[in-house]
Design an enzyme around this catalytic site. Sequence first.
Site, short mmCIF file in Angstrom:
data_model
loop_
_atom_site.label_atom_id
_atom_site.label_comp_id
_atom_site.label_asym_id
_atom_site.label_seq_id
_atom_site.Cartn_x
_atom_site.Cartn_y
_atom_site.Cartn_z
N ASP A 129 22.89 12.91 -48.23
CA ASP A 129 24.18 13.17 -47.57
C ASP A 129 25.17 13.80 -48.53
OD1 ASP A 129 23.93 12.47 -44.85
OD2 ASP A 129 23.76 10.37 -45.44
N CYS A 135 19.11 6.85 -54.73
CA CYS A 135 18.15 6.49 -53.68
C CYS A 135 17.93 7.64 -52.70
CB CYS A 135 18.59 5.24 -52.93
SG CYS A 135 20.09 5.48 -51.99
N GLU A 147 27.77 8.97 -51.26
CA GLU A 147 27.10 10.03 -50.51
C GLU A 147 28.08 10.94 -49.80
OE1 GLU A 147 24.47 8.33 -47.58
OE2 GLU A 147 25.90 6.83 -46.96
N HIS A 176 16.22 12.40 -41.34
CA HIS A 176 15.52 11.10 -41.37
C HIS A 176 14.11 11.17 -40.81
CE1 HIS A 176 19.54 9.65 -42.32
NE2 HIS A 176 18.84 8.83 -43.08
#
Length: 582
Positions: A468, A515, A444, A199
């Site tokens: 993920d 996404c 994910e 992240h």
Amino acid sequence: MNGLPENALSGLGVADGIAIGPAHVVEGGVDRVLEFRISAGRIPIEIERFQAATVTASQQLERLREQSRRIGGGAGEEMDYLLSAHASMLAGSRLTRGVEQRIRDRRINAEAAVQREIAAIVRQFKALSDPYLAARADDVRDLGRRLIRALGGERTEPFADITPGSVVVAREITPADMAAMEPGQVTGLAAEIGGADGHTAIMARGLGISAVLGVPDLVANIRQGDQVIIDGQAGIVIVRPDKATIDNYRRQRTTLLRRRRALAKLKDLPSETRDGVAVHLQANVELPIEAEQALGFGAEGIGLLRSEFQFMAAETEPDEDCQYEQLASIVRGMDGRPVTIRTLDVGFDKLPPSMVEGLPPGDNPALGLRAIRLSLLRPALLETQLAAILRAANHGPVRILLPMITTVSEIVAVRAAMVRVARKLKRRKVDIPDPLPPLGVMIEVPAAALSADALARVCDFFSIGTNDLTMYTLALDRTNEQVASLYDPLHPGVLRLMQFAVAAALRAGIPVNVCGEMAGDPRFAPLLIGLGIRDLSMAVGSIPLVKQRIRRLDTVAAAEHADMVMAQTDPARSAELLDAAP
Ligand code: PEP
Ligand code: MG
């Protein structure tokens, strides 16, 4: 410059662009406190300050114990046990006596006395042959940090005194650190730890800050204020560059900026393929500033609003009104375009300061109490968030997205909570949309992809999180620089799971988008479009590049290309095909 020669260090280039500026080196932990001698008259004042800090720390620990009791179960019990051990160390122990004695005898400030006493206790613990007791040294260190923070009266602000235009250099930069940075003050980042799809990397891309992570021995090679160049494309950090190097990089930066300005002209052109098929491009938003930029980059909506930002920058967990205000402002700002708000995805690499101590990391945080698992365990947290989202949905089209779903029962439980919250809001005479917003899930986790047909029956849309999905399928930590070269979304295992989930969504007639970071890399566009995806959500800055690629694509050729890639067993061959895509 500084008498030392230019030094180039290499790592993983995770956010493009070139940054040139002075290094702002952030060192973590308790080692940072200043030590100074005090006058005899100052001794009682420093002792009093220390005693006040122990009271503050005890109160914090008591609050955390209450929270851990609410968590319950094995994790809660373990946390409670740990916190009570910390609390007992504060009550007239060797630690407190030792600190007071150091203030008196050595005539040093309270922070330094804590630091020295903690170091001495840790040394003794480490020398013990019992591994259990040796491991308790970490508890002592934690307590020392808490006391030093309490002495400062506030949380440490590592970026408070930053020179605008700086390059932040640290051993590790966490997403919470990113949230604490003032956008515009920081032009580049470099750290020893971190992978390309963690992240921190994602936030750097979103904010347009050039970044290189996973640089070995970085901090040891840079001093505060050293001139630094970050080449986020090549993954190079140049320390104390000479004049010729700076001139060279300035020229490269000018060319890059010119290219970006040219791309920005695509903003008002439609996002469609050569054969006229629309591909919707939306923005991923980690911080409100990205939402403000989304329209400027031509986003058709926000495809992923990572709600963690509301918790990252706050000292305490935000209440319903506070969450509502922030969400409503983003929804209103999108002017009628759709906004997909994801419920809290904390745990693993994202730990808001207000939750750090209440969330025992466990040995395997990526497989632990992360995302929807935490929300379902703490109904008040989930319901407060759902209430804020439902109220924000009054200001524009909103969808609700659930992170890290693995089973049907989790979706059913959240839908029941949403209905309960809606009823309560109506009783409070609060306006909410009717019907309630669509409820979708992230695909994910491999289990979710493989049971996509079952999930599709109980939810309203899918959003494929390739970051993920790649991590959990390949058993590779996306934040770990040591395995970064193995982390590859082109692995047939990952692609087949995606294909299966897309097919399940299309069969069930529910929308599906991507996404994860794959969506924002134009190299993957032919493959994703070829697999049948017509909706992509990505960092705002990637939208023009991906749009440019899509406008050159033909969907029939893309489908043939995807068939070819899906037939491969070697990811390296798939990568070659991607580079040669039509
Ligand atoms: C993903 O996992 O691909 C995703 C988009 O979620 P996040 O990066 O926030 O974990
Ligand atoms: Mg994810």
